[in-house]
Design a protein around this motif. Sequence first.
Motif, short mmCIF file in Angstrom:
data_model
loop_
_atom_site.label_atom_id
_atom_site.label_comp_id
_atom_site.label_asym_id
_atom_site.label_seq_id
_atom_site.Cartn_x
_atom_site.Cartn_y
_atom_site.Cartn_z
N UNK A 84 45.95 -58.91 -0.53
CA UNK A 84 45.92 -60.02 -1.49
C UNK A 84 44.48 -60.45 -1.78
N UNK A 85 44.15 -60.65 -3.06
CA UNK A 85 42.82 -61.16 -3.36
C UNK A 85 42.66 -62.62 -2.94
N UNK A 86 41.46 -62.96 -2.48
CA UNK A 86 41.08 -64.33 -2.20
C UNK A 86 40.14 -64.75 -3.31
N UNK A 87 40.41 -65.89 -3.93
CA UNK A 87 39.59 -66.34 -5.06
C UNK A 87 39.08 -67.74 -4.82
N UNK A 88 37.99 -68.09 -5.52
CA UNK A 88 37.40 -69.41 -5.35
C UNK A 88 38.11 -70.50 -6.14
N UNK A 89 39.11 -70.14 -6.93
CA UNK A 89 39.90 -71.11 -7.69
C UNK A 89 41.31 -70.60 -7.93
N UNK A 90 42.20 -71.45 -8.46
CA UNK A 90 43.60 -71.06 -8.64
C UNK A 90 43.89 -70.30 -9.94
N UNK A 91 42.92 -70.19 -10.82
CA UNK A 91 43.13 -69.49 -12.09
C UNK A 91 43.02 -67.98 -11.88
N UNK A 92 43.76 -67.23 -12.70
CA UNK A 92 43.73 -65.77 -12.61
C UNK A 92 42.31 -65.23 -12.84
N UNK A 93 41.49 -65.96 -13.59
CA UNK A 93 40.13 -65.52 -13.91
C UNK A 93 39.10 -65.97 -12.87
N UNK A 94 39.53 -66.66 -11.83
CA UNK A 94 38.60 -67.13 -10.79
C UNK A 94 37.94 -65.95 -10.09
N UNK A 95 36.76 -66.19 -9.54
CA UNK A 95 35.98 -65.15 -8.88
C UNK A 95 36.64 -64.70 -7.57
N UNK A 96 36.75 -63.37 -7.39
CA UNK A 96 37.28 -62.81 -6.15
C UNK A 96 36.17 -62.88 -5.09
N UNK A 97 36.49 -63.48 -3.93
CA UNK A 97 35.51 -63.62 -2.85
C UNK A 97 35.86 -62.78 -1.62
N UNK A 98 37.05 -62.17 -1.64
CA UNK A 98 37.47 -61.35 -0.50
C UNK A 98 38.91 -60.93 -0.66
N UNK A 99 39.49 -60.49 0.45
CA UNK A 99 40.90 -60.11 0.42
C UNK A 99 41.54 -60.32 1.79
N UNK A 100 42.86 -60.50 1.75
CA UNK A 100 43.64 -60.66 2.97
C UNK A 100 44.48 -59.39 3.13
N UNK A 101 44.27 -58.68 4.24
CA UNK A 101 44.99 -57.44 4.48
C UNK A 101 45.79 -57.56 5.77
N UNK A 102 47.01 -57.08 5.73
CA UNK A 102 47.84 -57.11 6.92
C UNK A 102 49.31 -56.99 6.59
N UNK A 103 50.09 -57.66 7.44
CA UNK A 103 51.55 -57.59 7.33
C UNK A 103 52.16 -58.97 7.43
N UNK A 104 53.29 -59.14 6.75
CA UNK A 104 54.13 -60.30 7.06
C UNK A 104 55.59 -59.88 6.98
N UNK A 105 56.38 -60.53 7.79
CA UNK A 105 57.81 -60.24 7.84
C UNK A 105 58.56 -61.52 7.52
#
Length: 190
Positions: A84-105
């Motif tokens: 999942x992308x991590x962004x600095x704001x809630x808008x789709x056009x917000x800057x990507x600052x990182x990502x969350x990688x892993x699993x959830x059940x």
Amino acid sequence: MEGRLIILGLALILISIATIPVADCAYHSETLPNVMKEKITKLHFFLFDILSGSKPSAVEVARANISKGDTSPTPFGSLFAIDDPLKDGPEATSKVIGNAQGLYVSSSSQPGTLGLVMYVDFGFTTGKFKGSSFTVASRNPVTEGKRELAIVGGRGEFRMARGFAKLNTYFLNTTNGDAIIEYHVTLIHY
């Protein structure tokens, strides 16, 4: 008297032997004083968890047999892999600052509730914390408006991190499962 001198002599010999350093010891341990200073870092960002469309960031990789016919986007017992992308704001056009990688059940079998158990690494790709990450291993009761997750580790600038993340659902599409989650993170690290 002579017996006491013999016992005293043997005791001195044993003490002398016990204090001789072992030169070829295969295992060595030493406790050092903690000279590293703890830091507290507060982060604020938005996670975009997208299950729909041609380029989803969360994909179902396993489903429990008992959930066949369940039409919810996250049926009980389903396992998802995320990037999942991590962004600095809630808008789709917000800057990507990182990502969350892993699993959830999906861990809630009760109607009207959605609970996840998450094992996710939050990594940063820009800015001051580029190359650093922290790890969440926690229960996430999604249907509760405000909730808290446990932070159990980190790397880079967040080495030996512990702390918590307060979450708020900014947007949730209950039909397809797409969500934007606001994160307020408090990290204690070295």
